[in-house]
Design a protein around this motif. Structure first.
Motif, PDB file in Angstrom:
ATOM      1  N   ILE A   2       6.053   7.914  -5.590  1.00 47.53           N
ATOM      2  CA  ILE A   2       5.644   7.385  -4.239  1.00 47.53           C
ATOM      3  C   ILE A   2       6.914   6.993  -3.545  1.00 47.53           C
ATOM      4  O   ILE A   2       7.179   6.180  -3.843  1.00 47.53           O
ATOM      5  CB  ILE A   2       4.552   6.561  -4.296  1.00 47.53           C
ATOM      6  CG1 ILE A   2       3.389   7.111  -4.935  1.00 47.53           C
ATOM      7  CG2 ILE A   2       4.240   6.090  -2.709  1.00 47.53           C
ATOM      8  CD1 ILE A   2       2.221   6.482  -5.323  1.00 47.53           C
TER       9      ILE A   2
ATOM     10  N   ALA B  26      -6.110   5.048  -0.646  1.00 44.37           N
ATOM     11  CA  ALA B  26      -6.105   4.708  -2.216  1.00 44.37           C
ATOM     12  C   ALA B  26      -6.633   6.053  -2.973  1.00 44.37           C
ATOM     13  O   ALA B  26      -7.767   6.314  -2.733  1.00 44.37           O
ATOM     14  CB  ALA B  26      -6.742   3.402  -2.462  1.00 44.37           C
TER      15      ALA B  26
ATOM     16  N   LYS C  62       0.893  -1.338  -0.082  1.00 46.44           N
ATOM     17  CA  LYS C  62       0.055  -0.196  -0.192  1.00 46.44           C
ATOM     18  C   LYS C  62       0.660   1.374   0.094  1.00 46.44           C
ATOM     19  O   LYS C  62       1.926   1.223   0.754  1.00 46.44           O
ATOM     20  CB  LYS C  62      -1.038  -0.186   1.268  1.00 46.44           C
ATOM     21  CG  LYS C  62      -1.630  -1.205   1.318  1.00 46.44           C
ATOM     22  CD  LYS C  62      -2.429  -1.223   2.606  1.00 46.44           C
ATOM     23  CE  LYS C  62      -3.523  -2.488   2.760  1.00 46.44           C
ATOM     24  NZ  LYS C  62      -4.522  -2.380   3.894  1.00 46.44           N
ATOM     25  N   ARG C  63       0.605   2.114  -0.705  1.00 44.20           N
ATOM     26  CA  ARG C  63       1.393   3.595  -0.565  1.00 44.20           C
ATOM     27  C   ARG C  63       1.475   3.959   0.721  1.00 44.20           C
ATOM     28  O   ARG C  63       0.315   3.850   1.580  1.00 44.20           O
ATOM     29  CB  ARG C  63       0.569   4.606  -1.792  1.00 44.20           C
ATOM     30  CG  ARG C  63      -0.782   5.024  -1.287  1.00 44.20           C
ATOM     31  CD  ARG C  63      -1.187   6.009  -2.341  1.00 44.20           C
ATOM     32  NE  ARG C  63      -0.275   7.285  -2.338  1.00 44.20           N
ATOM     33  CZ  ARG C  63      -0.269   8.451  -3.274  1.00 44.20           C
ATOM     34  NH1 ARG C  63      -1.101   7.923  -4.271  1.00 44.20           N
ATOM     35  NH2 ARG C  63       0.528   9.513  -3.004  1.00 44.20           N
TER      36      ARG C  63
ATOM     37  N   LEU D 298       5.234   2.031  -7.734  1.00 40.82           N
ATOM     38  CA  LEU D 298       5.044   3.115  -6.576  1.00 40.82           C
ATOM     39  C   LEU D 298       6.153   4.038  -6.905  1.00 40.82           C
ATOM     40  O   LEU D 298       5.988   5.221  -7.029  1.00 40.82           O
ATOM     41  CB  LEU D 298       4.706   2.425  -5.173  1.00 40.82           C
ATOM     42  CG  LEU D 298       3.695   1.955  -4.770  1.00 40.82           C
ATOM     43  CD1 LEU D 298       3.592   1.155  -3.195  1.00 40.82           C
ATOM     44  CD2 LEU D 298       2.362   2.675  -5.009  1.00 40.82           C
TER      45      LEU D 298
ATOM     46  N   ASP E  83      -2.742   1.881  -5.863  1.00 36.07           N
ATOM     47  CA  ASP E  83      -2.289   2.505  -4.612  1.00 36.07           C
ATOM     48  C   ASP E  83      -2.313   1.182  -3.650  1.00 36.07           C
ATOM     49  O   ASP E  83      -1.604   1.169  -2.534  1.00 36.07           O
ATOM     50  CB  ASP E  83      -3.235   3.383  -3.957  1.00 36.07           C
ATOM     51  CG  ASP E  83      -2.870   4.640  -4.794  1.00 36.07           C
ATOM     52  OD1 ASP E  83      -1.810   4.850  -5.479  1.00 36.07           O
ATOM     53  OD2 ASP E  83      -3.506   5.695  -4.582  1.00 36.07           O
TER      54      ASP E  83
END
Length: 296
Positions: free
Chosen positions: A173, A146, A140-141, A168, A151
């Motif tokens: 990110i 999200a 997950k970012r 990412l 994301d």
């Protein structure tokens, strides 16, 4: 001098980029709450985050907000220091950023999957032991929730995990949360105010509702609903949220694991009842704030 009345409010929409697939639902719950609050004697003006950022107008006494980006949160926190009352508060919304959530969940002992925050540009650290689990893991970012489908992705093996981190990084990110996959029934929950795990009905400390996510092979694992409410209450308290929703897992052995917590969700399936509870909560919250202001 302010031109607002003592019962004036702003309601601030969530940014469109933060409502992937929920743009209409997010707007509808805010409007429904505004209508319910106006029926209780307040005047509500609906605003976008962009309008607020670009305006130099001083705010009314009360705000209820769904916005999440850092520039608007900084503005809200500045107003709060000067006496505005708002739900959710800016710091609480900041706490829903994943890097802060993980630390606060650990501090408050919220039942949460094993999680490691990592730079997307470096090799996967050894402390993420679950990265090689046959059950896979989630990537997950590491900041906001999200904003698009990529994301949050499931990585079935270390190769897929590495590819997810590279994807990412390619989007700029810098941090990612690697999270253990927990098997079980996926639950969605909503809450307003202080959730009372011992309450037998809605007359407890706040409003709480849960249901199973659609589109899953439901196992109907048995669990204690009071344990779910207690876990949600602890998670919301950890972040400081007053209007919230998220996801949890009921495991085969009856445990409850919180996997996500968001500020002010769309309440889509319960919009009518939720807007009533939120408006009532806001009216009481604003009333208490006004009483404190008078005393000071």
């Amino acid at each position: 001098m302010s031109t607002f009345s003592e019962r004036s409010c702003w309601a601030i929409y969530r940014e469109l980029a933060h409502s992937p697939g929920r743009e209409t639902d997010d707007a509808l719950i805010l409007r429904a709450t505004a209508a319910r609050l106006e029926a209780l004697g307040y005047t509500v003006e609906l605003k976008t985050a962009e309008e607020v950022i670009e305006s130099n107008v001083e705010p009314p006494p009360y705000l209820f907000v769904m916005c999440e980006r850092l520039p608007i949160l900084a503005r809200l926190e500045e107003w709060e220091k000067r006496g505005s009352c708002m739900v959710n508060r800016g710091p609480a919304i900041r706490n829903t950023y994943r890097d802060k959530t993980v630390l606060l969940f650990e501090k408050f002992h919220v039942p949460f999957p094993a999680s490691v925050m990592v730079p997307t540009s470096l090799p996967i650290p050894p402390e993420a032991e679950f990265r090689e689990s046959p059950a896979g893991c989630w990537v997950k970012r590491g900041d906001v929730h999200a904003t698009e489908s990529q994301d949050v992705v499931f990585a079935a093996n270390p190769l897929a995990l590495g590819q997810a981190l590279k994807a990412l990084l390619a989007r700029g990110i810098e941090k990612a949360l690697i999270q253990e996959h927990v098997a079980g029934d996926l639950i969605k929950y909503y809450g307003v105010g202080e959730v009372d795990p011992q309450a037998e009905s809605e007359t407890g400390g706040g409003w709480f509702q849960w249901f199973y996510h659609r589109g899953q092979e439901l196992k109907n694992y048995r669990f204690d609903e009071r344990e779910l409410a207690a876990a949600v209450s602890r998670a919301a308290t950890a972040l400081g949220l007053e209007v919230f929703g998220g996801d949890a897992i009921a495991t085969k052995d009856g445990r409850i694991i919180i996997i996500d917590l968001n500020a002010w969700p769309s309440f889509a399936l319960y919009r009518d009842v939720a807007s009533g509870h939120i408006a009532s909560y806001l009216a009481e919250r604003f009333r208490r704030h006004a009483e404190v202001e008078v005393q000071e």
